[in-house]
Design a protein around this motif. Structure first.
Motif, mmCIF file in Angstrom:
data_model
loop_
_atom_site.group_PDB
_atom_site.id
_atom_site.type_symbol
_atom_site.label_atom_id
_atom_site.label_comp_id
_atom_site.label_asym_id
_atom_site.label_seq_id
_atom_site.Cartn_x
_atom_site.Cartn_y
_atom_site.Cartn_z
ATOM 1 N N GLY A 95 0.945 -1.278 0.061
ATOM 2 C CA GLY A 95 0.103 -0.072 -0.269
ATOM 3 C C GLY A 95 0.889 1.160 -0.080
ATOM 4 N N LEU A 96 2.240 1.256 0.070
ATOM 5 C CA LEU A 96 2.942 2.379 0.248
ATOM 6 C C LEU A 96 2.809 3.110 -1.327
ATOM 7 N N LYS A 97 3.225 4.257 -1.063
ATOM 8 C CA LYS A 97 3.538 5.099 -2.365
ATOM 9 C C LYS A 97 4.601 4.512 -3.180
ATOM 10 N N ILE A 131 -13.861 -2.694 -4.063
ATOM 11 C CA ILE A 131 -14.040 -1.957 -2.722
ATOM 12 C C ILE A 131 -15.055 -2.720 -1.890
ATOM 13 N N VAL B 33 0.741 -0.417 4.983
ATOM 14 C CA VAL B 33 1.115 0.720 5.309
ATOM 15 C C VAL B 33 1.160 0.786 6.755
ATOM 16 N N ARG B 36 4.166 -0.898 8.269
ATOM 17 C CA ARG B 36 5.510 -0.415 8.033
ATOM 18 C C ARG B 36 5.872 0.804 8.705
ATOM 19 N N PHE B 37 4.753 1.551 8.765
ATOM 20 C CA PHE B 37 5.140 3.089 9.645
ATOM 21 C C PHE B 37 4.688 2.919 11.159
ATOM 22 N N LEU B 42 -5.232 9.121 10.122
ATOM 23 C CA LEU B 42 -5.762 8.939 8.842
ATOM 24 C C LEU B 42 -5.107 9.577 7.844
ATOM 25 N N SER B 46 -2.910 8.421 4.514
ATOM 26 C CA SER B 46 -3.199 8.715 2.964
ATOM 27 C C SER B 46 -1.858 9.350 2.442
ATOM 28 N N ARG B 47 -1.035 10.021 3.420
ATOM 29 C CA ARG B 47 0.072 10.536 2.504
ATOM 30 C C ARG B 47 1.211 9.424 2.442
ATOM 31 N N ALA B 48 1.149 8.450 3.132
ATOM 32 C CA ALA B 48 2.270 7.334 2.973
ATOM 33 C C ALA B 48 1.844 6.440 1.779
ATOM 34 N N SER B 49 0.340 6.495 1.486
ATOM 35 C CA SER B 49 -0.126 5.243 0.667
ATOM 36 C C SER B 49 -0.579 5.747 -0.628
ATOM 37 N N TYR B 50 -0.573 5.181 -1.450
ATOM 38 C CA TYR B 50 -1.191 5.545 -2.951
ATOM 39 C C TYR B 50 -2.613 5.415 -3.120
ATOM 40 N N LEU B 51 -3.148 4.820 -2.103
ATOM 41 C CA LEU B 51 -4.588 4.663 -1.848
ATOM 42 C C LEU B 51 -5.202 5.805 -1.627
ATOM 43 N N GLN B 55 -10.736 4.246 -0.286
ATOM 44 C CA GLN B 55 -10.256 3.077 -0.284
ATOM 45 C C GLN B 55 -9.516 2.828 1.240
#
Lengths: 263, 692
Positions: A95-97, A131, B33, B36-37, B42, B46-51, B55
């Protein structure tokens, strides 16, 4: 044994592992051994670098263990068929960037030319959610953090007439694969005796159900399937696709020529 | 190096795989995510993830519903999320949980529990609604039966049966809807047909001994009683009630969603309020007192989850007369076998879930029984199983997670003695051995001495006249069982410990010591398979002697330095042997230093645990890879036109491939569960050991 004799043997043989049958001694790596090794084949070639070493095999499952596996598969498959299971298929690993130097997954890179080409039968493919479908079951909203309660509450007010019910299995279910294989085995036995007309009726019923119960996510990208299913439902006799469908099936399965006749 | 550049911790990776394996990709992405972090809001997520935000929120709902993440209390200023690695790891155990429950409480309970596992937590009312929808009259039940078929697990050993006996005689009043799976005779259908609730008893041959099966409840006319389906709402209530009383199912409260840190803060604040009136003290002694108070509060919060609501218990008992068909059934089923009473709202509002701590207790029982079976034989293992299961309902957890801090001098500690609920008498055990050939697995001389009806043949060393265990008197039975238990106590593991002479002899089980032994046993097993007997010899020598330098090692092991070095090096690299270098002179020179090696059980345990996690990760990866290979085929098999018409649309080769995939998956999962057993041994049965 005298060392002198050993050296002599080695010299006489001219090689490292010389065998002198007359004296009954053998010299291996400069050491003379007195054993009678007649009949023993000595490996002269260099040892194999990666000798064949079969991995240790785990013992087979006991009855208890296989029961555990079956239970696990049953629970897992029920979750997979439930409203929470999702498959994103977006080419990301976690899920990471994305890192800056990694290219973004594109449509083209996700497309598998061997399997992803749309064929007629892909309209039957099982659609996976992207979803989760949260409005199908009741929740204990108090246990959720306030910022998420919105999702749980918001939907329910919209369709208050529809009752939310948990899905439970009332018997200890088998795993899906099992069901498939078992049904299959049972069917092969009575395959010939089957009435064909019944089959087709069931088929059509199932399809109709499938169309109804499809989650909303489908409609966005799979409009091709909507078109073809419309034609199916409208009983359009002049539909060319239908004609080809029958032809294809006959090719695949020539065991029963009347299998796919429509009445 | 920043944290995000480092490799993901292996446990986080494993948990992510498990979440993906069970709940699919979206849940696993969000989980990854967080794994990992760490603790995140929240926004951070969303900053760390591409979702996208939707989602993320949906993913979090799944994770919270299934107890895979913690979150801050609802009144907190910022809402933080954090993974609950213990529950995420426990996903691997869902099959095991269902199996353990099935062994103890029968198929109906297993069905309830597997539904609870599927749904996460749920209100009892919702569950009841799902089982028995109020508008329709559960008309699709027969359909289910046909589709889902007959239970797979028929040819099981007599675990359930044995357990049935446990329930029956266990002193406390406890009824339960036992259903006997081995016997499915026509009598059952008959009983259903006439729609009476009567206790059937079928003689069944087990181990060559004929015995009476435990009673079963045939309370209603549901045709799939054999399949373990729940027949009525009352039955569902009774099942949940029983599971709650035994500690397998527990209440859900907000506090369960608190991360360890939040829980600590709250408990600490409560303790400070209670002891010091809200002021955090500064003195050393007061701080110790506060720490002890904090632990106490944590225990209190946790123990509150396990409390069974009292109201329903009373109701159950009162209602039982409605169904009291035969005296026997009432006697056997005690209070709450079946209840016809409509239950109150209070109970329906209760939110329940499976209690993970209890699972560890049951797994410990299974592993101990398995070990005893290997060491002492089948019959003794069954007797040990009876003992352990008698204790099981009194053991909430394997070890105390929040212990009081150790006292300065242990002698002063108040000697509480032993809780009588943790003791088992031989007499109680003997009562439950009716279906067991208890003469098996003992010295024939002991049997001859006890029964006095036979003697041992000199030459062949067998009894001159076989003893039928069903004809033994109670006293003889007790004495024979005592012989078995003596075997258990004399084993090097000391599976039981003699306590007093009450009830012929009273025993306790020193779980902590046995578990330490078991951990050592597993470590030695691993080393034996990697390095052979010499490695084990080295470990044992080091364990006995402590820190040794090379010369002392040679002397202890009576071997030359050359033979030892290789093993020492390998085991050091693998992390099982620790090294230390002590300089003898001021300049640190290798030549003038003492090189010591030693063995630390805790470190070896952690290393082995880590290796096992790694093995599990690889199995998960392998499953994913193997699935990838057959993915097109699986997609085809799932097609709506193919489901139900497999023979028509799938070729023979494809069916073969499906079968093969099934075998591969089962084999890999089996190995995964075996490794999970090892993880349980190493991690769950005893808290951290103090390093020596």
């Amino acid at each position: 044994m005298a060392p002198g004799r050993g050296r002599g043997g080695a010299r006489g043989g001219g090689r490292g592992g010389a065998y002198n049958a007359a004296r009954g001694t053998i010299t291996i790596a400069g050491t003379e051994l007195n054993w009678d090794l007649s009949g023993l084949e000595i490996q002269r070639a260099p040892a194999e670098r990666f000798p064949d070493a079969p991995p240790p095999q785990a013992p087979p499952a006991t009855a208890d263990e296989s029961a555990i596996v079956q239970h696990h598969l049953a629970v897992r498959d029920r979750i997979h068929e439930g409203p929470f299971y999702t498959i994103l298929n977006d080419g990301m690993r976690n899920g990471l960037k994305r890192k800056a130097n990694e290219p973004a997954p594109t449509e083209a890179s996700l497309f598998n030319p061997f399997t992803d080409n749309q064929t007629y039968s892909s309209k039957y493919l099982k659609v996976r959610r992207r979803i989760p479908k949260l409005d199908s079951r009741p929740y204990v909203v108090d246990l959720f953090p306030p910022e998420l309660r919105q999702i749980l509450n918001g939907r329910s007010s919209g369709e208050s007439n529809k009752k939310r019910i948990l899905s439970v299995s009332k018997v200890n279910a088998k795993s899906q694969l099992d069901r498939m294989l078992n049904a299959e085995e049972a069917r092969t036995k009575e395959a010939e005796a089957r009435g064909d007309d019944d089959d087709d009726e069931i088929d059509e019923d199932e399809e109709a159900e499938e169309e109804e119960s499809k989650p909303d996510a489908v409609d966005e990208e799979d409009n091709w399937s909507a078109v073809s299913s419309d034609s199916e439902e409208s009983d359009d006799d002049y539909n060319a696709e239908q004609y080809f469908d029958n032809g294809e099936d006959d090719d695949i399965d020539d065991a029963d020529p009347y299998e796919n006749t429509y009445e | 190096m920043s944290y995000s550049q480092r490799e993901t911790p292996i446990l986080a990776e494993l948990c992510t795989f498990l979440v993906e394996h069970v709940y699919g990709e979206l849940a696993a992405r969000v989980f990854s995510v967080l794994a990992r972090f760490g603790r995140q809001r929240l926004g951070d997520l969303s900053r760390a993830s591409y979702l996208n935000g939707r989602q993320l929120k949906y993913g979090l709902v799944i994770l919270i519903q299934q107890h895979l993440v913690f979150h801050s209390p609802a009144d907190a200023k910022y809402m933080f999320y954090e993974i609950d690695w213990q529950h995420s790891y426990a996903l691997v155990r869902c099959g095991k949980i269902a199996k353990l429950v099935e062994d103890r409480f029968g198929k109906k309970a297993a069905n309830v529990v597997s539904n609870l596992l599927t749904l996460g937590h749920t209100r009892i009312a919702d569950l009841k609604e799902a089982y028995f929808p109020s508008h329709t009259d559960s008309d699709d039940e027969s359909d289910d039966g046909i589709v889902n078929g007959v239970g797979l697990r028929k040819g099981k050993a007599n675990g359930t049966r044995l357990n049935g006996a446990v329930e029956k005689i266990n002193g406390t009043a406890n009824g339960k809807p036992t259903d006997d799976e081995d016997a499915k005779p026509a009598t059952e259908t008959l009983a259903n047909g006439v729609n009476t609730s009567k206790a059937t008893s079928n003689p069944v041959k087990v181990n060559g001994v004929s015995k009476e099966t435990t009673d079963r409840d045939t309370t209603d006319g549901s045709e799939e009683l054999d399949d373990g389906s729940i027949g009525s709402a009352e039955e569902l209530h009774a099942t949940i009630q029983l599971l709650m009383e035994r500690g397998w199912v527990m209440k859900v409260e907000d506090a369960q969603y608190l991360s360890p840190g939040d829980l600590h803060d709250i408990a600490r604040r409560q303790a400070a309020d209670e002891i010091f009136g809200g002021i955090i003290p500064t003195g050393t002694k007061d701080k110790d007192k506060l720490a002890a108070g904090t632990q106490q509060h944590k225990r209190r919060i946790r123990d509150a989850w396990l409390e069974v609501p009292q109201a329903c218990t009373r109701k159950r008992k009162a209602a039982d007369t409605d169904y009291g068909a035969s005296n026997k059934r009432v006697k056997v089923n005690g209070g709450y076998g079946v209840s016809g009473a409509t239950s109150g709202n209070n109970e329906d509002d209760l939110v329940v879930r499976v209690n993970p701590e209890k699972i560890a207790v049951a797994m410990r029982t299974e592993q101990l029984v398995h070990l005893v079976e290997q060491r002492l034989g089948y019959t003794t293992a069954r007797i040990y199983q009876i003992m352990l299961r008698m204790l099981e309902s009194n053991l909430a957890r394997c070890y105390e997670e929040y212990p009081d801090p150790p006292l300065a001098d242990p002698e002063k500690a108040p000697d509480n003695g032993i809780d009588p609920r943790l003791l088992v008498t031989t007499r109680d055990v003997a009562k439950q051995t009716k279906d067991l050939d208890i003469c098996e697995g003992l010295d024939p001389h002991a049997i001859a001495q006890i029964t006095k009806r036979t003697h041992v043949e000199k030459r062949t060393n067998v009894l001159s006249q076989p003893i039928d265990p069903s004809t033994l008197s109670h006293d003889e039975r007790v004495r024979i069982v005592h012989k078995h238990i003596s075997l258990l106590s004399e084993d090097p593991f000391h599976f039981v410990t003699w306590h007093t002479r009450a009830g012929y002899s009273q025993w306790r089980i020193e779980f902590d010591e046995i578990m330490k032994g078991l951990i050592q046993h597993e470590i030695e097993n691993t080393i034996a398979s990697r390095k052979g007997a010499l490695g084990v010899k080295l470990i044992r020598a080091l364990r006995k002697k402590g820190k040794l330098d090379e010369r002392q090692t040679c002397n202890t092991m009576m071997m030359s330095a050359n033979d030892i070095r290789g093993i020492v090096n390998d085991l050091t690299v693998q992390g099982f042997v620790q090294t230390q270098e002590i300089p003898r002179v001021e300049r640190r020179e290798a030549k003038h230093s003492i090189h010591l090696i030693w063995y630390d059980r805790q470190r070896a345990r952690e290393k082995l645990l880590h290796d096992t996690y790694k093995g599990m990760v690889r199995i998960m990866q392998r499953i994913a890879f193997e699935r990838e290979k057959v993915q097109p085929l699986l997609a085809k098999a799932e097609r709506s036109d193919v489901v139900g018409n497999e023979a028509k649309y799938l070729s023979k080769g494809e069916l073969e491939a499906l079968k093969k995939w099934k075998e591969v998956e089962e084999k890999l999962l089996l190995q995964l569960f075996r490794e999970d057993d090892l993880v349980a041994t190493l991690r769950d049965f005893i808290g951290p050991l103090v390093s020596v």
